[in-house]
Design an enzyme around this catalytic site. Structure first.
Site, PDB file in Angstrom:
ATOM      1  N   ASP A 142      -4.556  -0.687  -1.988  1.00 11.00           N
ATOM      2  CA  ASP A 142      -5.989  -0.479  -1.234  1.00 11.00           C
ATOM      3  C   ASP A 142      -6.650   0.024  -2.254  1.00 11.00           C
ATOM      4  O   ASP A 142      -6.311   0.740  -3.008  1.00 11.00           O
ATOM      5  CB  ASP A 142      -5.742   0.533  -0.109  1.00 11.00           C
ATOM      6  CG  ASP A 142      -6.404   0.103   1.040  1.00 11.00           C
ATOM      7  OD1 ASP A 142      -6.394  -1.183   1.305  1.00 11.00           O
ATOM      8  OD2 ASP A 142      -6.712   0.790   1.988  1.00 11.00           O
ATOM      9  N   LYS A 192      -6.956  -5.040  -2.947  1.00 12.52           N
ATOM     10  CA  LYS A 192      -7.681  -5.331  -1.932  1.00 12.52           C
ATOM     11  C   LYS A 192      -8.759  -4.489  -1.404  1.00 12.52           C
ATOM     12  O   LYS A 192      -8.581  -3.061  -1.665  1.00 12.52           O
ATOM     13  CB  LYS A 192      -6.899  -5.932  -0.910  1.00 12.52           C
ATOM     14  CG  LYS A 192      -5.731  -4.715  -0.158  1.00 12.52           C
ATOM     15  CD  LYS A 192      -4.882  -5.326   0.873  1.00 12.52           C
ATOM     16  CE  LYS A 192      -3.920  -4.363   1.558  1.00 12.52           C
ATOM     17  NZ  LYS A 192      -4.492  -3.286   2.296  1.00 12.52           N
ATOM     18  N   HIS A 240     -17.604   2.617   0.443  1.00 17.62           N
ATOM     19  CA  HIS A 240     -16.958   1.649   1.249  1.00 17.62           C
ATOM     20  C   HIS A 240     -17.437   1.632   2.749  1.00 17.62           C
ATOM     21  O   HIS A 240     -17.614   2.830   3.154  1.00 17.62           O
ATOM     22  CB  HIS A 240     -15.479   1.451   1.216  1.00 17.62           C
ATOM     23  CG  HIS A 240     -14.921   0.473   1.787  1.00 17.62           C
ATOM     24  ND1 HIS A 240     -14.284   0.227   2.831  1.00 17.62           N
ATOM     25  CD2 HIS A 240     -14.852  -0.809   1.055  1.00 17.62           C
ATOM     26  CE1 HIS A 240     -13.846  -1.210   3.000  1.00 17.62           C
ATOM     27  NE2 HIS A 240     -14.213  -1.834   2.006  1.00 17.62           N
ATOM     28  N   CYS A 247      -2.038  -2.400   8.149  1.00 16.95           N
ATOM     29  CA  CYS A 247      -1.881  -3.648   6.910  1.00 16.95           C
ATOM     30  C   CYS A 247      -0.647  -4.462   7.149  1.00 16.95           C
ATOM     31  O   CYS A 247      -0.517  -5.500   6.648  1.00 16.95           O
ATOM     32  CB  CYS A 247      -2.069  -2.585   5.326  1.00 16.95           C
ATOM     33  SG  CYS A 247      -3.695  -2.141   5.396  1.00 16.95           S
ATOM     34  N   HIS A 299     -10.429   7.118   1.326  1.00 21.17           N
ATOM     35  CA  HIS A 299      -9.008   7.041   0.917  1.00 21.17           C
ATOM     36  C   HIS A 299      -8.884   5.905  -0.227  1.00 21.17           C
ATOM     37  O   HIS A 299      -9.702   5.096  -0.328  1.00 21.17           O
ATOM     38  CB  HIS A 299      -8.126   6.810   2.078  1.00 21.17           C
ATOM     39  CG  HIS A 299      -8.386   5.604   2.705  1.00 21.17           C
ATOM     40  ND1 HIS A 299      -9.275   5.215   3.623  1.00 21.17           N
ATOM     41  CD2 HIS A 299      -7.618   4.292   2.607  1.00 21.17           C
ATOM     42  CE1 HIS A 299      -9.251   3.910   4.014  1.00 21.17           C
ATOM     43  NE2 HIS A 299      -8.290   3.460   3.295  1.00 21.17           N
ATOM     44  N   HIS A 342     -10.736   1.050  -3.124  1.00 20.94           N
ATOM     45  CA  HIS A 342     -11.935   1.058  -2.206  1.00 20.94           C
ATOM     46  C   HIS A 342     -12.897   1.434  -3.179  1.00 20.94           C
ATOM     47  O   HIS A 342     -12.791   2.625  -4.099  1.00 20.94           O
ATOM     48  CB  HIS A 342     -12.119   1.641  -0.942  1.00 20.94           C
ATOM     49  CG  HIS A 342     -11.146   1.196   0.054  1.00 20.94           C
ATOM     50  ND1 HIS A 342     -11.170  -0.119   0.423  1.00 20.94           N
ATOM     51  CD2 HIS A 342     -10.197   1.836   0.827  1.00 20.94           C
ATOM     52  CE1 HIS A 342     -10.479  -0.249   1.511  1.00 20.94           C
ATOM     53  NE2 HIS A 342      -9.798   0.830   1.667  1.00 20.94           N
ATOM     54  N   ASP A 387       0.834  -1.112   0.016  1.00 20.27           N
ATOM     55  CA  ASP A 387      -0.002   0.043  -0.072  1.00 20.27           C
ATOM     56  C   ASP A 387       1.012   1.375   0.005  1.00 20.27           C
ATOM     57  O   ASP A 387       0.509   2.337   0.503  1.00 20.27           O
ATOM     58  CB  ASP A 387      -0.999  -0.097   1.386  1.00 20.27           C
ATOM     59  CG  ASP A 387      -1.951  -0.887   1.326  1.00 20.27           C
ATOM     60  OD1 ASP A 387      -2.004  -1.790   0.063  1.00 20.27           O
ATOM     61  OD2 ASP A 387      -2.894  -1.226   2.201  1.00 20.27           O
TER      62      ASP A 387
END
Length: 209
Positions: A51, A111, A57, A156, A86, A53, A13
């Site tokens: 990441d 993810k 989310h 993470c 984010h 999203h 990330d």
């Protein structure tokens, strides 16, 4: 430290929203980039996570009227920290930091793209049951030792390291190629967890020797 063809570097990330000026900036987040680029030169196998999203989310405080960032809610899978929006898919904030060398990555894994569940770990979503596919990838490639870097150490990176260790991999975290948020004692909890699981935190120079 000798690095073999069965070792893999996991870069977690390193995205604009987690760096200075980003929507969920980790203190000195961009400071990992130079270290990661340097240690990556030792690894034939490199995996990047991202990441990713949707705007609606479940982990975004803005999607819960009356809630503020860093409040917590209870979801089907347990407690969930609410974050500022984010790494929304397709936005500049979700892109990798421009100075991160991504050219030789063998896999880029996204993810957190399911609206109703967050995903800290690179191996499992936050219910600890739904796989991202990375575990299968590591096993099919017969990779045995996983070196962790990236953002954030106490979220993470931590959950990825714990899941990899729990599933039989030797895990090593390169501490100076990570940065932490330290939310409510999360950094101290991470160190305690790593000690209990036998996950060493090493310096970058150990890899470069």
């Amino acid at each position: 430290m000798k690095i073999s063809d069965r070792d893999v570097l996991l870069v977690i990330d390193v995205q604009n929203d987690f760096c200075s000026g980003g929507a969920l900036a980790v203190p000195d987040g961009e400071g990992v980039v130079g270290a990661i680029n340097r240690v990556a030169s030792r690894f034939a196998n490199r995996v990047l996570t991202q990441d990713w999203h949707p705007a609606d989310h479940i982990s975004f405080a803005s999607n819960h009227p009356g809630k503020q960032p860093f409040d917590t809610i209870t979801c089907d899978y347990g407690s969930q920290v609410l974050w500022p929006a984010h790494c929304v898919e397709g936005t500049k904030g979700a892109e990798f930091h421009r100075d991160l060398d991504t050219t030789r990555a063998s896999l880029v894994l996204r993810k957190g793209f399911r609206r109703s569940i967050d995903s800290y770990s690179a191996l499992f979503e936050n219910d600890h049951r739904t796989p991202t596919g990375l575990l299968g990838y590591l096993r099919e490639r017969e990779l045995g030792r996983v070196f962790m870097t990236g953002l954030a150490l106490d979220f993470c990176v931590r959950y990825s390291a714990e899941d990899a260790r729990r599933n039989g991999f030797e895990v090593i975290v390169i501490g100076d190629a990570c940065r932490a948020i330290d939310l409510g004692g999360s950094l101290a909890a991470t160190h305690q967890s790593f000690d209990a699981a036998g996950i060493p935190l090493i310096h970058m120079e150990t890899v470069m020797e």
